[in-house]
Design a protein around this motif. Structure first.
Motif, short mmCIF file in Angstrom:
data_model
loop_
_atom_site.label_atom_id
_atom_site.label_comp_id
_atom_site.label_asym_id
_atom_site.label_seq_id
_atom_site.Cartn_x
_atom_site.Cartn_y
_atom_site.Cartn_z
N SER A 128 0.86 -1.18 0.00
CA SER A 128 0.00 0.00 0.00
C SER A 128 0.90 1.23 0.00
O SER A 128 1.53 1.54 1.01
N ALA A 187 -0.09 4.26 -0.22
CA ALA A 187 -0.68 5.30 0.61
C ALA A 187 -0.22 5.18 2.07
O ALA A 187 0.00 6.18 2.75
N GLU A 188 -0.08 3.96 2.53
CA GLU A 188 0.34 3.76 3.93
C GLU A 188 1.84 3.51 4.05
O GLU A 188 2.33 3.35 5.15
N ASN A 189 2.52 3.43 2.92
CA ASN A 189 3.91 3.01 2.89
C ASN A 189 4.09 1.74 3.72
O ASN A 189 4.94 1.65 4.60
N LEU A 190 3.26 0.76 3.43
CA LEU A 190 3.28 -0.48 4.20
C LEU A 190 3.16 -1.66 3.23
O LEU A 190 2.25 -1.70 2.41
N THR A 213 2.38 -5.51 3.20
CA THR A 213 1.87 -6.62 4.01
C THR A 213 2.30 -7.92 3.35
O THR A 213 2.14 -8.09 2.14
N ASP A 257 8.11 -0.75 8.07
CA ASP A 257 7.50 -0.62 6.74
C ASP A 257 6.86 -1.94 6.29
O ASP A 257 6.29 -2.01 5.19
#
Ligand code: FES
Ligand code: FES
Lengths: 159, 777
Positions: B210, B212-215, B217, B242
């Motif tokens: 993502s 937008a979230e700089n994540l 998963t 991250d």
């Protein structure tokens, strides 16, 4: 690549779907039917993790195409326990005897054992053990599974 | 099935408690990595090298790109432009390492080396596309045999030599003098073959980014989610924060799912780049050739004894194959630490050499250092024979007794609270050595060859190797309904921790085990810490849960004391209720206490914080040693070379057993893996570096019909850690191989067969038997 519409009965439910000719029964069950209890361990017919029952016989779903199951009745590990959650005696025996650790091989063992205990002719311990030689478990060293076999062959089958 | 009576001090710990994991796994409701579907998910497949060593001249992927359903194609050069080279976090400091990229980008260095990553609508299309990619290679001479690495072609052009690492004990004239003057010096080279972990579930990963979230998963078949995040962050040059790593059920790992592979790292990079979720599930052939290898190793062992067979000194000159890109560069230091084993050994000299070869890289496999036990226990038997002393008698003369402890080994380890002498005597009793010897003698007269093998060892559990493995945390909390949640960073690739940690918490908190839920396998809801591996779940996670739950109990009792107007010491908790000991009529439900803690902070004892959650992080700075002895008897058919195992007895001391059935399950799983290694499993390469065991038809694993009934006995010497636990996860795989090899050597003693080179498969035994017979004739 051709697509075919097949109709099967899976765990008592009629399923009608269009599948590619080359799709294995294992992938059909797992991906198209979201029945992920059937596991894929080798895709070449050795490990037994993908075992399901087709018209009452235990078969390796990685070696069968979905289109070959057209018109067949299929039972998977999801269709073994009672609807209220009561485990089948095969499942109970495996739990009581610690016949599973990671659980990945387990659905295959369950299906072969269910097909054996539910067949008409009685089965003895040695025969059941021999049938299990088509399954690989890497966790248990088979000790708990063999204790479950002893239990299943010692108790006379109940209706 | 007995779940012990409620009210006893320990109601669950020490009992055969049926597993919490089982109902879902038995009914097909387990959730393994490949069972996850992420919206918009694509599927990966790899083009892998067919050469052990070659320069990549040209890659033509036009046809693959044109295939409908293909969304991404990444070559090594594409990936190299997006990421810096990363070395394994296990790399020893100051040891050079090869430039390691997720995909091969200039040349390939083993068969199976990932070259191109294809991303497509489904795995069928991805594999079609992979077949359409044409890679032009310029093949070169490969180095396959680590024993010739010193003078062989270089594996890594950017390094000076094929020697990954060499370490040795300092020159020791005293040690040499002991060998020069010893009454007996025994020396032998012991060799073990390459194994592949082969869990039933192969490796697998799904990465979804993502922006937008700089994540990112990640769903991973991981033995420990924080460990996976820690390694991935290192490879991706991002922060652990991250990444969110989730592991559901994991179809075992045996060490192979501790560290993400280069291919898996490439998948994460592609998912971040494409902004599309990507799933990659390794297939069995990829697992067998391109995942990781273990146990390709040998050692020259020298033992010096006095005239009475008392061990004076040992030398251990150990070499192993690290493959091309090992994530575990060397198991040498661990093997050296453990080599002295269960014996009083005054002096010890050693050397370790780890070699690169053009084979798949070395990874962890259950007891990665176990060659010390394999080598030592086989040479003890050889020494006994050479000195004319019974091998059991030789072990008895040298084994460490309780009175010797604490005992500091010649490798600097300290043993305290161990019982190798007791476990040895237990297996001797169980197998009934004198009776077996009579049966063996009678059988030989009939032309049947029976043998007895034995081994004793020390198992380092919670190997104190630092890094992420230094501290262990657990949280226990009670919610407003009075139910308990335990959270742990430890992973569960089949080790039953969902059950064992619940047993511990249920006992400490006086609740039904049904009211305890264990949360794990998600970096978002557990604290940072190590995963499963190195037999540390019981000591590390079990210990942390013990202390955290004790603190929670204390808080519950303090609240209860105020509400019941009693002293906390006079209270107890049983069946989810707090009451004054001996007066169960005046009781408070845990729910009532929880309501106070959450909703009525004013009713709490003076100064107490509201809420009911306690956390504990503990440091385990030293290795905790478990120990065991095993014995087995075999019947070797000298016409076919087939070994039938008649009996297997095991006596183990892993301290307090949380769940004996789980301990025995770990033991038997390991033992059978060891049996497989001696009799069946062999990842063989041809001289050009082609792996010859690329399916389960060639890489043979033990089946239900191959295994004996294992007989157990337990010695319990509690450790000094909270709960008194020690590890039990790896021992069987460590000790089974020398036990079985010694039994086969004993059976074939009349033929004087050399059993020092494993595997001892029927074809090899037959060859040895034929050579022996023709030599005699
Ligand atoms: S996946 Fe079908 S037999 Fe292994
Ligand atoms: S329980 Fe893990 S493979 Fe059988």
């Amino acid at each position: 690549m051709s697509d075919h519409t097949i109709q099967t009965k899976i765990n008592g439910n009629v399923v009608k779907k269009t599948v590619a000719a080359r799709k294995t029964l294992a992938d059909f069950l797992r991906v198209d039917c979201s029945l992920t209890g059937t596991h894929i361990g080798c895709e070449h017919g050795v490990c037994g993790a993908c075992t399901v029952m087709v018209d009452g016989l235990a078969v390796r779903s990685c070696l069968m195409l979905a289109v070959q199951a057209d018109g067949a009745e299929i039972r998977t590990v999801e269709g073994v326990a009672k609807e209220d959650g009561t485990l089948h005696r095969v499942q109970q025996a495996l739990q009581e005897e610690h016949g599973l650790q990671c659980g990945f091989c387990t659905p295959g063992f369950v299906m072969t054992l269910v097909s054996l205990v539910e067949r008409k002719e009685p089965i003895d311990e040695e025969e059941m053990k021999a049938a299990l030689s088509g399954h690989i478990c890497r966790c248990t060293g088979y000790q708990g599974i063999l204790r479950a076999v002893k239990k299943l062959t010692a108790t006379p089958a109940k209706a | 099935m007995s779940q012990a009576s409620a009210g006893a001090a320990a109601r669950y710990v020490g009992q055969h408690v049926v597993r919490k994991e089982d109902p879902r796994m038995l009914t097909g409701q387990g959730r393994y990595v490949d069972d996850n579907v992420v919206p918009g998910m694509l599927h990966a497949a790899f083009v892998r090298s067919p050469h052990a060593k070659a320069r990549i001249v040209h890659i033509d992927f036009a046809a693959a790109r044109a295939l409908p359903g293909v969304h991404g194609i990444y070559t090594g050069a594409d990936i190299a432009a997006m990421v810096k080279p990363a070395r394994s976090l296990h790399w020893p400091p100051n040891v050079p390492y090869p430039v390691t990229m997720p995909l091969a980008h200039t040349d390939v260095r083993y068969v199976g080396d990932p070259v191109v990553l294809i991303v497509a609508d489904d795995r069928y299309i991805a594999e079609d596309a992979a077949e359409l990619v044409e890679v032009e290679y310029d093949p070169q001479d490969a180095l396959v045999d680590y024993m010739t690495a010193n003078n062989g072609p270089k594996v890594h052009p950017d390094l000076d030599s094929n020697l990954l690492w060499e370490m040795a004990s300092p020159a020791d004239p005293e040690l040499d003098a002991i060998f020069a003057s010893a009454a007996h010096v025994v020396e032998k080279t012991i060799t073990q073959q390459r194994y592949i972990n082969s869990p039933m579930e192969t490796r697998g990963i799904i990465a979804s980014h993502s922006a937008a979230e700089n994540l990112t998963t990640i769903w991973s078949a991981s033995q420990g989610v924080h460990q996976t995040a820690y390694y991935l962050a290192n490879a991706l040059a991002c922060d652990i924060a991250d990444l969110r790593v989730i592991a559901g059920d994991v179809g075992a790992g045996f060490g192979g799912k501790v560290h993400p592979g280069r291919d898996e790292i490439a998948v994460v990079i592609a998912a971040r780049h494409m902004r599309r979720p990507i799933k990659y599930i390794e297939d069995r052939m990829e697992h067998l050739i391109a995942s990781a290898q273990a146990r390709e190793e040998s050692a020259l062992v020298k033992l010096a004894f006095d005239a009475k067979g008392i061990l004076l000194a040992a030398k251990f000159d150990y070499q192993h194959d690290s493959g091309a890109y090992p994530w575990l560069p060397s198991v040498g230091p661990l093997a050296v630490n453990a080599f002295p084993g269960p014996y009083r050994l005054p002096k010890f000299g050693w050397r370790v050499r780890a070699w690169y070869t053009n084979t798949v890289g070395l990874g962890a496999y259950r007891g990665p250092w176990m060659f010390e036990t394999v080598a030592r226990e086989q040479v003890i038997d050889i020494a006994a024979k050479q000195m004319g002393i019974d091998s059991l008698e030789l072990r008895r003369r040298n084994v460490i007794h309780t009175a010797d402890q604490p005992y500091k080994t010649a490798s600097g380890q300290v043993y305290d609270r161990v019982s190798p002498d007791q476990t040895l005597e237990k297996v001797v009793d169980m197998i009934d050595v004198p009776v077996f010897r009579k049966v063996q003698e009678a059988a030989r007269k009939e032309g049947r060859y029976l043998g007895l093998g034995m081994s004793v060892y020390m198992e380092p559990t919670v190997n104190a190797i630092g890094g992420i493995r230094t501290t262990f945390q657990a949280e226990t909390r009670m919610d407003a309904s009075g139910r308990i949640t335990v959270s742990s960073h430890i992973g569960n690739p089949g080790n039953s921790m969902e059950t064992t940690l619940a047993q511990i918490a249920a006992d400490e908190l006086g609740v039904d085990i049904k009211d305890v839920r264990v949360v794990y396998g998600d970096t978002a809801n557990t604290q940072f810490g190590p995963g499963a591996g190195g037999s540390k779940q019981a000591v590390g996670a079990g210990g942390a849960v013990t202390v955290a739950a004790q603190a929670l109990r204390k808080k519950i009792l303090a609240i209860g004391a105020k509400m019941l107007e009693a002293a906390p010491e006079d209270l107890t908790i049983e069946n989810g209720k707090v009451f004054v000991k001996g007066i169960p009529q005046v009781e408070l439900t845990l729910k009532k206490i929880a309501e106070s803690a959450y909703y009525l902070p004013k009713t709490l004892p003076e100064g107490m914080e509201p809420g009911l959650a306690t956390s504990h992080r503990m440091t385990l700075p030293v290795t905790h040693w478990a120990n065991a002895a095993h014995a087995c008897t075999v019947d070797v058919d000298v016409e076919t070379g087939v070994v039938k195992i008649l009996r297997w007895v095991a006596s183990e001391d892993c301290g307090v057993m949380i769940n004996p059935t789980v301990v025995e399950g770990q033991m038997s799983g390991g033992i059978v893996q060891g049996i497989g290694g001696v009799l069946l499993e062999h990842s063989l390469y041809d001289e050009r570096g082609n792996p010859l065991a690329a399916s389960f038809k060639d890489y043979l694993l033990p089946l239900a019909t191959d295994v004996p009934v294992i007989e157990y006995s337990h010695v319990c010497t509690p450790s000094d850690t909270p709960g008194g636990f020690k590890g039990a996860g790896e021992g069987g795989a460590i000790i089974a191989p020398p036990t079985l090899a010694n039994a086969i050597a004993d059976a074939l003693a009349p033929f004087n067969i050399d059993c020092s080179r494993m595997p001892l498969s029927p074809d090899r035994l037959l060859m040895a038997l034929e050579a022996s017979r023709s030599g005699k004739a």
